[in-house]
Scaffold this active site. Structure first.
Site, PDB file in Angstrom:
ATOM      1  N   LYS A  74       6.388   9.903  18.328  1.00 48.31           N
ATOM      2  CA  LYS A  74       6.578   8.726  17.475  1.00 48.31           C
ATOM      3  C   LYS A  74       8.029   8.774  17.004  1.00 48.31           C
ATOM      4  O   LYS A  74       8.409   9.668  16.243  1.00 48.31           O
ATOM      5  CB  LYS A  74       5.607   8.746  16.297  1.00 48.31           C
ATOM      6  CG  LYS A  74       5.741   7.520  15.388  1.00 48.31           C
ATOM      7  CD  LYS A  74       4.586   7.425  14.390  1.00 48.31           C
ATOM      8  CE  LYS A  74       4.787   6.228  13.472  1.00 48.31           C
ATOM      9  NZ  LYS A  74       3.622   5.995  12.578  1.00 48.31           N
ATOM     10  N   GLU A 122       6.525  13.563  15.482  1.00 46.68           N
ATOM     11  CA  GLU A 122       7.303  12.506  14.834  1.00 46.68           C
ATOM     12  C   GLU A 122       8.526  13.076  14.116  1.00 46.68           C
ATOM     13  O   GLU A 122       8.511  13.295  12.908  1.00 46.68           O
ATOM     14  CB  GLU A 122       6.446  11.719  13.838  1.00 46.68           C
ATOM     15  CG  GLU A 122       7.199  10.547  13.223  1.00 46.68           C
ATOM     16  CD  GLU A 122       6.414   9.807  12.144  1.00 46.68           C
ATOM     17  OE1 GLU A 122       6.899   8.771  11.677  1.00 46.68           O
ATOM     18  OE2 GLU A 122       5.320  10.271  11.769  1.00 46.68           O
TER      19      GLU A 122
END
Length: 295
Positions: free
Chosen positions: A213, A176
């Site tokens: 993500k 992420e």
């Protein structure tokens, strides 16, 4: 790795619920839920209250595998129980939802326009605990604030370095590298980050599998090449401070990308709601996010 679980994450319809607020973000999550900091006087009490909130969400009839593929947990949640079972076991055995663990230990101060993750000194021990708790995958977050090429290169390389180690330990890592939605250089940040991600994907061994993500991009379907890369199991989107309305609208424009929302999922839930009202509001949020995820 469990083939059934891999197939579910790769091919299932649904989204990932992010319930992994850590020590720094938990007060804000509780405040939004209607529990101000004045109602607790210790970290222990704070975590007890947020576990009750998460338990209420996860055990709700509206929180089901009909719409939800996975749930990201904080370490404290993993090590606690719901309905008499450890949380990850309850999620998979009772709900059919994949348990995922947040593993980063926070972020460094901003340098070169980014915030790298602090060194994960406890990662090996945490992964051992995750294995015992039947965790499917992990998630780790760093933040990009401006279009500094060196800073973004460093962030992506750090994410991949830890991701390879986590995959080797038997988990699917979610990388992420968040881009700050308020950055004046958001579009340029997206371009540089995508280029760095593609470079690093090309260096992976054939069997290495990861997820991403990512902040919802300004250009719809901007991450199409990443979504289609054979090393990438799934690309999920963070709401990043967007309202539920804006996050779902943006997500519906990005085909093949599914949600991994926190604030946009929880924004209308409140501690004082009756169970009936709580379930109704959660059901509406889940349905809206699910529909945006399957476009």
């Amino acid at each position: 790795m469990n083939k059934e679980q891999l197939d579910l994450m790769k091919n299932g319809d649904g989204f990932i619920a992010a319930l992994d607020q850590s020590g720094g973000s938990t007060p804000g999550a509780l405040e939004g839920y209607g529990i101000p900091e004045s109602e607790y006087d210790s970290t222990e009490k704070m975590f007890e209250l947020v576990h009750k909130m998460r338990t209420r969400i996860i055990t709700s009839p509206s929180f089901s595998s009909d719409h939800i593929l996975g749930t990201i947990l904080f370490k404290h949640t993993m090590e606690n129980k719901m309905e008499g079972k450890y949380t990850a076991d309850y999620l998979w055995e009772d709900k059919g939802i994949l348990p995922i663990l947040k593993v980063d230990e926070g972020k460094e101060d901003k340098a070169n326009g980014v915030q790298l993750m602090t060194e994960m000194k406890e990662l090996d021990d945490l992964l051992e605990k995750a294995k015992k708790h039947n965790i499917f995958g992990t998630k780790m977050r760093s933040v990009i604030h401006s279009a500094n090429k060196q800073g973004i290169k460093d962030i992506v390389e750090q994410q991949f370095e830890y991701g390879k180690k986590i995959f080797a330990a038997g988990f699917i890592p979610i990388l992420e590298p968040e881009i700050n939605i308020n950055s004046d250089e958001k579009v340029e940040c997206e371009k540089i980050m995508k280029e760095e991600i593609i470079k690093n994907l090309a260096k992976l061994d054939a069997e290495e599998t990861i997820m991403f993500k990512l902040t919802l991009p300004e250009e719809p379907n901007f991450y199409k090449e990443i979504i289609e890369d054979p090393h990438v199991l799934r690309v999920v989107a963070l709401s990043g401070g967007y309202s539920q309305e804006e996050a779902t609208t943006r997500l519906s424009e990005n085909h093949g990308m599914i949600a991994s929302f926190s604030r946009a999922l929880l924004q209308d839930l409140h501690v004082d709601q009756s169970d009936e009202e709580f379930d109704r509001i959660l059901k509406g949020a889940v349905k809206k996010i699910y529909e945006a995820s399957i476009t």
